[in-house]
Design a protein around this motif. Sequence first.
Motif, PDB file in Angstrom:
ATOM      1  N   ALA A 183       0.829  -1.205   0.000  1.00 47.06           N
ATOM      2  CA  ALA A 183       0.000   0.000   0.000  1.00 47.06           C
ATOM      3  C   ALA A 183       0.864   1.255   0.000  1.00 47.06           C
ATOM      4  N   THR A 184       0.399   2.289  -0.660  1.00 49.66           N
ATOM      5  CA  THR A 184       1.073   3.576  -0.632  1.00 49.66           C
ATOM      6  C   THR A 184       0.699   4.316   0.649  1.00 49.66           C
ATOM      7  N   PRO A 185       1.494   5.323   1.042  1.00 46.05           N
ATOM      8  CA  PRO A 185       1.120   6.119   2.223  1.00 46.05           C
ATOM      9  C   PRO A 185      -0.268   6.743   2.078  1.00 46.05           C
ATOM     10  N   GLU A 186      -0.627   7.156   0.878  1.00 42.78           N
ATOM     11  CA  GLU A 186      -1.942   7.742   0.661  1.00 42.78           C
ATOM     12  C   GLU A 186      -3.047   6.711   0.883  1.00 42.78           C
ATOM     13  N   GLU A 187      -2.817   5.473   0.459  1.00 44.76           N
ATOM     14  CA  GLU A 187      -3.820   4.425   0.664  1.00 44.76           C
ATOM     15  C   GLU A 187      -3.950   4.066   2.136  1.00 44.76           C
ATOM     16  N   VAL A 188      -2.833   4.088   2.848  1.00 39.80           N
ATOM     17  CA  VAL A 188      -2.877   3.790   4.281  1.00 39.80           C
ATOM     18  C   VAL A 188      -3.687   4.847   5.025  1.00 39.80           C
ATOM     19  N   GLU A 189      -3.536   6.103   4.638  1.00 42.51           N
ATOM     20  CA  GLU A 189      -4.216   7.202   5.330  1.00 42.51           C
ATOM     21  C   GLU A 189      -5.640   7.430   4.838  1.00 42.51           C
ATOM     22  N   ARG A 190      -5.975   6.916   3.678  1.00 41.80           N
ATOM     23  CA  ARG A 190      -7.283   7.191   3.084  1.00 41.80           C
ATOM     24  C   ARG A 190      -8.417   6.613   3.938  1.00 41.80           C
ATOM     25  N   ARG A 191      -9.460   7.401   4.106  1.00 41.34           N
ATOM     26  CA  ARG A 191     -10.679   6.882   4.719  1.00 41.34           C
ATOM     27  C   ARG A 191     -11.397   5.983   3.729  1.00 41.34           C
ATOM     28  N   MET A 192     -11.850   4.825   4.187  1.00 37.25           N
ATOM     29  CA  MET A 192     -12.576   3.899   3.337  1.00 37.25           C
ATOM     30  C   MET A 192     -13.976   3.700   3.888  1.00 37.25           C
ATOM     31  N   PRO A 193     -14.973   3.523   3.019  1.00 36.56           N
ATOM     32  CA  PRO A 193     -16.313   3.201   3.504  1.00 36.56           C
ATOM     33  C   PRO A 193     -16.256   1.948   4.380  1.00 36.56           C
ATOM     34  N   GLY A 194     -16.793   2.044   5.574  1.00 40.43           N
ATOM     35  CA  GLY A 194     -16.748   0.927   6.517  1.00 40.43           C
ATOM     36  C   GLY A 194     -15.791   1.153   7.666  1.00 40.43           C
ATOM     37  N   ASP A 195     -14.897   2.145   7.561  1.00 43.40           N
ATOM     38  CA  ASP A 195     -13.985   2.445   8.674  1.00 43.40           C
ATOM     39  C   ASP A 195     -14.757   2.779   9.951  1.00 43.40           C
ATOM     40  N   ASP A 196     -15.903   3.426   9.785  1.00 42.07           N
ATOM     41  CA  ASP A 196     -16.667   3.839  10.958  1.00 42.07           C
ATOM     42  C   ASP A 196     -17.386   2.684  11.651  1.00 42.07           C
ATOM     43  N   LEU A 197     -17.332   1.493  11.062  1.00 39.03           N
ATOM     44  CA  LEU A 197     -17.968   0.331  11.694  1.00 39.03           C
ATOM     45  C   LEU A 197     -17.193  -0.144  12.912  1.00 39.03           C
ATOM     46  N   LEU A 198     -15.898   0.156  12.962  1.00 36.69           N
ATOM     47  CA  LEU A 198     -15.074  -0.215  14.113  1.00 36.69           C
ATOM     48  C   LEU A 198     -14.011   0.869  14.296  1.00 36.69           C
ATOM     49  N   PRO A 199     -14.399   2.032  14.795  1.00 36.08           N
ATOM     50  CA  PRO A 199     -13.446   3.142  14.922  1.00 36.08           C
ATOM     51  C   PRO A 199     -12.550   2.972  16.142  1.00 36.08           C
ATOM     52  N   GLY A 200     -11.405   3.627  16.090  1.00 31.13           N
ATOM     53  CA  GLY A 200     -10.566   3.732  17.282  1.00 31.13           C
ATOM     54  C   GLY A 200      -9.744   2.516  17.630  1.00 31.13           C
ATOM     55  N   THR A 201      -9.772   1.452  16.812  1.00 29.38           N
ATOM     56  CA  THR A 201      -8.978   0.273  17.147  1.00 29.38           C
ATOM     57  C   THR A 201      -7.518   0.479  16.754  1.00 29.38           C
ATOM     58  N   GLU A 202      -6.593  -0.082  17.531  1.00 31.51           N
ATOM     59  CA  GLU A 202      -5.174   0.120  17.260  1.00 31.51           C
ATOM     60  C   GLU A 202      -4.612  -0.865  16.245  1.00 31.51           C
ATOM     61  N   LEU A 203      -5.324  -1.973  15.980  1.00 32.91           N
ATOM     62  CA  LEU A 203      -4.829  -2.962  15.022  1.00 32.91           C
ATOM     63  C   LEU A 203      -5.545  -2.764  13.691  1.00 32.91           C
ATOM     64  N   VAL A 204      -4.864  -2.086  12.779  1.00 32.85           N
ATOM     65  CA  VAL A 204      -5.410  -1.810  11.457  1.00 32.85           C
ATOM     66  C   VAL A 204      -4.345  -2.159  10.432  1.00 32.85           C
ATOM     67  N   SER A 205      -4.704  -2.980   9.469  1.00 33.09           N
ATOM     68  CA  SER A 205      -3.785  -3.278   8.367  1.00 33.09           C
ATOM     69  C   SER A 205      -4.392  -2.768   7.073  1.00 33.09           C
ATOM     70  N   THR A 206      -3.547  -2.254   6.188  1.00 32.83           N
ATOM     71  CA  THR A 206      -3.966  -1.811   4.860  1.00 32.83           C
ATOM     72  C   THR A 206      -2.950  -2.341   3.869  1.00 32.83           C
ATOM     73  N   ARG A 207      -3.374  -3.274   3.037  1.00 30.69           N
ATOM     74  CA  ARG A 207      -2.494  -3.895   2.054  1.00 30.69           C
ATOM     75  C   ARG A 207      -3.126  -3.779   0.681  1.00 30.69           C
ATOM     76  N   ALA A 208      -2.293  -3.783  -0.352  1.00 30.43           N
ATOM     77  CA  ALA A 208      -2.834  -3.504  -1.679  1.00 30.43           C
ATOM     78  C   ALA A 208      -2.030  -4.192  -2.771  1.00 30.43           C
ATOM     79  N   VAL A 209      -2.661  -4.277  -3.940  1.00 29.81           N
ATOM     80  CA  VAL A 209      -2.009  -4.850  -5.116  1.00 29.81           C
ATOM     81  C   VAL A 209      -2.585  -4.163  -6.347  1.00 29.81           C
ATOM     82  N   GLU A 268     -21.855  -5.350   5.209  1.00 29.04           N
ATOM     83  CA  GLU A 268     -22.263  -4.025   5.668  1.00 29.04           C
ATOM     84  C   GLU A 268     -22.258  -2.996   4.541  1.00 29.04           C
ATOM     85  N   VAL A 269     -21.353  -3.159   3.579  1.00 29.78           N
ATOM     86  CA  VAL A 269     -21.292  -2.273   2.413  1.00 29.78           C
ATOM     87  C   VAL A 269     -21.133  -3.155   1.183  1.00 29.78           C
TER      88      VAL A 269
END
Length: 212
Positions: A32-58, A126-127
């Motif tokens: 993932a690029t830094p922009e993809e890691v920081e980007r808000r995605m639909p569904g993020d609000d389903l579990l906000p505030g958690t410290e374990l978040v992974s963002t991977r891409a291809v 959910e989405v």
Amino acid sequence: MRRLAQGLTGVALLAALAYGPWARRWYLTCGATPEEVERRMPGDDLLPGTELVSTRAVTIDAPPEAVWPWLVQMGSGRAGAYTYDWIENLLGLDMHSADRILPEFQRLAVGDVLPLGPDGPGMRVEVCDHPRTLAFRSQDGDWVWIFGLYPQWGGTRLVSRNRIAVPRAALGRRVANRVLLEPGSLIMERHMLTGIRNRAESSLPARASVPA
């Protein structure tokens, strides 16, 4: 004794490299690029505030419409997860990765619940925004899994984000997550992402060659 001390020092250094901040960042953001890691995605609000978040891409050399059918048919007892089936089936997840699009599993809607093995919590849709976003939340509320498809240069960036709740008091679980889950999930998810990429690309009609 000196050799033992040197060996222990070497092990400690390897552990520091394998589980240090840089390594953890790589485990959680591979591809993932830094922009993809920081980007808000639909569904993020389903579990906000958690410290374990992974963002991977291809990157996939196919449009989102060609990738979407491979996503919606995923699941236990469905088209599998396009990763190491034998590992998942050791956990009783009944995963058998398909190499073709299965029409019987192409209908998916918000509210549908997909099983996660015989004992795991179901994953509720959910989405379901064709062909942009597919997001699931486990029925126990501890896990949200989001897939985003972003058009890029005639192809697609497939971004997978996991949000996992880890109770702060559960020290043993936190250690297990750091030592086993995070690096292990990278191995499984990276194979899954490349599995989707290879299937989507190979299912496209052969491109006609341009005469010289």
